[in-house]
Design a protein around this motif. Structure first.
Motif, PDB file in Angstrom:
ATOM      1  N   ALA A 103      39.928  32.973  30.976  1.00  0.00           N
ATOM      2  CA  ALA A 103      40.141  34.028  31.971  1.00  0.00           C
ATOM      3  C   ALA A 103      39.645  33.671  33.377  1.00  0.00           C
ATOM      4  O   ALA A 103      40.386  33.861  34.352  1.00  0.00           O
ATOM      5  CB  ALA A 103      39.512  35.334  31.488  1.00  0.00           C
ATOM      6  N   PRO A 104      38.425  33.161  33.568  1.00  0.00           N
ATOM      7  CA  PRO A 104      37.966  32.896  34.940  1.00  0.00           C
ATOM      8  C   PRO A 104      38.777  31.830  35.669  1.00  0.00           C
ATOM      9  O   PRO A 104      38.723  31.740  36.897  1.00  0.00           O
ATOM     10  CB  PRO A 104      36.517  32.429  34.743  1.00  0.00           C
ATOM     11  N   ALA A 105      39.532  31.023  34.924  1.00  0.00           N
ATOM     12  CA  ALA A 105      40.345  29.970  35.539  1.00  0.00           C
ATOM     13  C   ALA A 105      41.768  30.423  35.811  1.00  0.00           C
ATOM     14  O   ALA A 105      42.453  29.811  36.630  1.00  0.00           O
ATOM     15  CB  ALA A 105      40.378  28.733  34.643  1.00  0.00           C
ATOM     16  N   GLY A 106      42.235  31.499  35.127  1.00  0.00           N
ATOM     17  CA  GLY A 106      43.643  31.810  35.352  1.00  0.00           C
ATOM     18  C   GLY A 106      44.247  32.960  34.587  1.00  0.00           C
ATOM     19  O   GLY A 106      45.435  32.896  34.263  1.00  0.00           O
ATOM     20  N   ALA A 107      43.518  34.036  34.301  1.00  0.00           N
ATOM     21  CA  ALA A 107      44.065  35.060  33.414  1.00  0.00           C
ATOM     22  C   ALA A 107      44.515  36.345  34.085  1.00  0.00           C
ATOM     23  O   ALA A 107      45.095  37.203  33.425  1.00  0.00           O
ATOM     24  CB  ALA A 107      43.032  35.413  32.334  1.00  0.00           C
ATOM     25  N   LEU A 108      44.274  36.539  35.375  1.00  0.00           N
ATOM     26  CA  LEU A 108      44.617  37.817  35.993  1.00  0.00           C
ATOM     27  C   LEU A 108      46.125  38.054  36.006  1.00  0.00           C
ATOM     28  O   LEU A 108      46.921  37.132  36.208  1.00  0.00           O
ATOM     29  CB  LEU A 108      44.092  37.883  37.423  1.00  0.00           C
ATOM     30  N   GLN A 109      46.502  39.312  35.799  1.00  0.00           N
ATOM     31  CA  GLN A 109      47.873  39.772  35.973  1.00  0.00           C
ATOM     32  C   GLN A 109      47.857  40.812  37.089  1.00  0.00           C
ATOM     33  O   GLN A 109      47.146  41.810  36.994  1.00  0.00           O
ATOM     34  CB  GLN A 109      48.415  40.382  34.687  1.00  0.00           C
ATOM     35  N   VAL A 110      48.664  40.588  38.130  1.00  0.00           N
ATOM     36  CA  VAL A 110      48.534  41.350  39.371  1.00  0.00           C
ATOM     37  C   VAL A 110      49.916  41.779  39.865  1.00  0.00           C
ATOM     38  O   VAL A 110      50.886  41.029  39.734  1.00  0.00           O
ATOM     39  CB  VAL A 110      47.824  40.505  40.458  1.00  0.00           C
ATOM     40  N   SER A 111      49.985  42.949  40.458  1.00  0.00           N
ATOM     41  CA  SER A 111      51.229  43.420  41.071  1.00  0.00           C
ATOM     42  C   SER A 111      51.284  43.006  42.540  1.00  0.00           C
ATOM     43  O   SER A 111      50.266  42.634  43.142  1.00  0.00           O
ATOM     44  CB  SER A 111      51.315  44.949  40.973  1.00  0.00           C
ATOM     45  N   ALA A 112      52.470  43.116  43.117  1.00  0.00           N
ATOM     46  CA  ALA A 112      52.611  42.819  44.547  1.00  0.00           C
ATOM     47  C   ALA A 112      51.773  43.786  45.378  1.00  0.00           C
ATOM     48  O   ALA A 112      51.137  43.386  46.359  1.00  0.00           O
ATOM     49  CB  ALA A 112      54.078  42.904  44.949  1.00  0.00           C
ATOM     50  N   ASP A 113      51.752  45.041  45.000  1.00  0.00           N
ATOM     51  CA  ASP A 113      50.956  46.021  45.726  1.00  0.00           C
ATOM     52  C   ASP A 113      49.478  45.628  45.723  1.00  0.00           C
ATOM     53  O   ASP A 113      48.804  45.680  46.762  1.00  0.00           O
ATOM     54  CB  ASP A 113      51.140  47.408  45.093  1.00  0.00           C
ATOM     55  N   ASP A 114      48.979  45.223  44.556  1.00  0.00           N
ATOM     56  CA  ASP A 114      47.573  44.834  44.463  1.00  0.00           C
ATOM     57  C   ASP A 114      47.293  43.512  45.187  1.00  0.00           C
ATOM     58  O   ASP A 114      46.226  43.346  45.803  1.00  0.00           O
ATOM     59  CB  ASP A 114      47.161  44.701  42.993  1.00  0.00           C
TER      60      ASP A 114
END
Length: 551
Positions: A272-283
């Protein structure tokens, strides 16, 4: 997991770390714009949608999301569908995995701890994270917090990724312990080589210093204060408005063939700390606006200090620049360096702060232009790096007010060439093999448990039920620490076999056994078959030796 600019990414095709009915395919090509704020026509001209439409038609990604920040104005632009075969369209709140763009959040988490006085950038990791060791004693004792983040540890490109990629049964603490078995490719602080595993160590450092898991710290100290309510800290999170992941993996060369929904994606919390975020364009717009404000929220409050912002953007490790193909020369940086979770480079005479990200089935780019007080991010739910780069260069030219060449045609030409060369190389290699030569041993002689110091064990077994009089029942292979990663072995030539993984969407590899003078097996090595395999399939770093007791 993709990491940086043209030459490395074009050479590695590192998109890791990549059909619908006719009506859905047609709908996918029609752009739809949605705005998080009033659109600024001077920065976001109507031609953006026309260019995006051309990108979608040329490279055929299922969906794409773009956010542009111009001072306090944030606009989002959405194109295509979340999933092939579905009518659900991408919008401003559709979450995409951003891969290594997560690293900037991990660096920011450490910056917050520095602001709180709980940590210093030059603190030795071993003093804050007991039990941390590198292969080399000097690196173990002298590695600082900064060293964790700037890819100068001595590890080779992507070394250790198979500890976590595409999944693992390890815990994060166990991975941190096992890093001591990764033999360096260079001297400590001598060279740049991108890695993922030390960002996992950075995540464990956040926990050791703050008392909170990386996920909880990032949620409480970054995402919640910014109002990033769409963002998910887990790669395994599932919500309604979410992009599915796609790749062209119907041929031996990934990137060639039909686009399809992936059934194998990255999973688990360890990386996770290397590459797990899932993000929207708004965020992503909120995150980029924070970067442009140097950590300030705009209401008198801050996420991190101005000094922390300066540290995050300060170049630390020079990145070698390989010549770009002639058609991409205009985008060739003259200077490139890694800072803390971000890169600093020039683009056509302007400083930019940027990073790429990728997981299996999705790629992203984030770009900050400090002297224009502007930024943008692009996210795709496929591995179409050409589409990502064409959009990136076009947006840079637009925001900088520069004449823009036909980036779509240029990147299509380059990637078509890369793919054609890879197909030709595989055909040539296949024609040059001699399956009639070897193997040296009966197949039962290769069966057993093999151990690599950092990965763990792999098991070669023989199918007894299919065994004939010659004792040559089929061989299979299992990566014992990677759930689901098992398959059959097919003889290629001499003492080299190739995998046929049962897990879909996984890069196959050659498996070569070396023998001792007495005919027993000395070691087992591996190499990805495809010349365009992502660097995270770091089979070449494995050195398996048979355990003493073999069956």
């Amino acid at each position: 997991m993709i990491q940086r600019a043209h030459a490395m990414t074009l050479r590695q095709r590192a998109a890791s770390h990549w059909l619908a009915p006719a009506m859905v395919a047609l709908a996918m090509l029609l752009p739809s714009g949605s705005s998080g704020a009033t659109s600024s026509q001077s920065v976001v001209p109507q031609s953006l949608d026309a260019f995006a439409d051309k990108v979608m038609q040329t490279f055929d990604p299922p969906g794409m999301s773009v956010v542009i920040v111009d001072g306090d104005t944030v606009t989002t632009h959405s194109y295509g569908v979340r999933k092939l075969g579905s009518a659900a369209r991408v919008d401003a709140h559709t979450i995409f995995p951003i891969g290594s763009n997560t690293k900037a959040f991990t660096a920011a988490a450490l910056a917050i701890l520095v602001d709180q006085g709980k940590l210093r950038w030059d603190d030795r990791v071993v003093d804050k994270l007991p039990g941390f060791r590198m292969y080399d004693a000097y690196a173990s004792s002298e590695m600082t917090v900064t060293d964790l983040l700037v890819h100068r540890s001595g590890l080779g490109l992507g070394e250790g990724d198979l500890m976590i990629f595409p999944s693992t049964d390890r815990s994060r603490a166990e991975l941190v312990h096992d890093i001591r078995y990764l033999k360096p490719a260079h001297s400590f602080r001598a060279d740049y080589d991108y890695d993922n595993v030390l960002y996992i160590v950075a995540g464990q450092l956040v926990e050791a210093v703050s008392g909170q898991r990386w996920e909880d710290f990032v949620q409480q100290h970054i995402l919640d204060p910014l109002g990033m309510h769409d963002t998910q800290v887990s790669i395994d999170a599932r919500i309604a408005d979410q992009a599915s992941l796609h790749a062209r993996n119907t041929t031996p060369v990934r990137g060639v063939g039909k686009q399809q929904v992936l059934s194998t994606v990255m999973t688990g919390s360890v990386f996770a700390p290397a590459g797990a975020l899932q993000v929207s364009a708004d965020d992503m717009g909120r995150w980029l606006r924070l970067q442009l404000r140097y950590g300030a929220l705009g209401d008198g409050k801050r996420i991190f200090s101005d000094a922390a912002s300066q540290a995050l953007w300060t170049p630390q490790t020079l990145i070698p620049i390989d010549p770009a193909p002639a058609v991409l020369a205009l985008a060739q940086p003259q200077f490139e360096a890694y800072a803390l979770g971000l890169e600093v480079q020039d683009y056509r005479g302007h400083k930019i702060v940027t990073h790429l990200g990728g997981v299996l089935g999705g790629v992203s780019a984030a770009v900050i232009i400090p002297d224009k007080h502007a930024a943008f991010a692009i996210m795709l739910n496929s591995e179409d790096v050409g589409a990502l780069f064409a959009m990136r260069e076009h947006l840079l030219d637009t925001l900088l007010g520069l004449p823009s060449p036909d980036w779509v045609a240029s990147y299509k030409q380059v990637f078509d060439g890369i793919n054609a060369d890879a197909v030709a190389a595989l055909r040539a290699h296949g024609a040059a093999t001699h399956p009639e030569r070897g193997p040296s041993l009966p197949l039962s002689g290769y069966a057993g448990v093999y151990r690599d110091p950092w990965y763990g064990t792999a098991t070669i077994s023989q199918d007894k039920s299919g065994m004939g009089k010659n004792g040559n029942g089929a061989l299979s292979i299992s990566f014992d620490r990677t759930p689901g990663l098992h398959g059959t072995l097919e003889h290629v030539q001499y003492d080299t076999f190739r995998t046929h993984w049962a897990m879909p969407d996984v890069e196959d590899a050659y498996v070569t056994f070396s023998l001792k003078p007495d005919g027993s097996i000395d070691r087992m090595t591996m190499k990805a078959i495809s010349p365009t395999a992502d660097f995270s399939w770091d089979y070449q770093d494995l050195r398996f030796t048979p355990l003493a007791t073999r069956k």
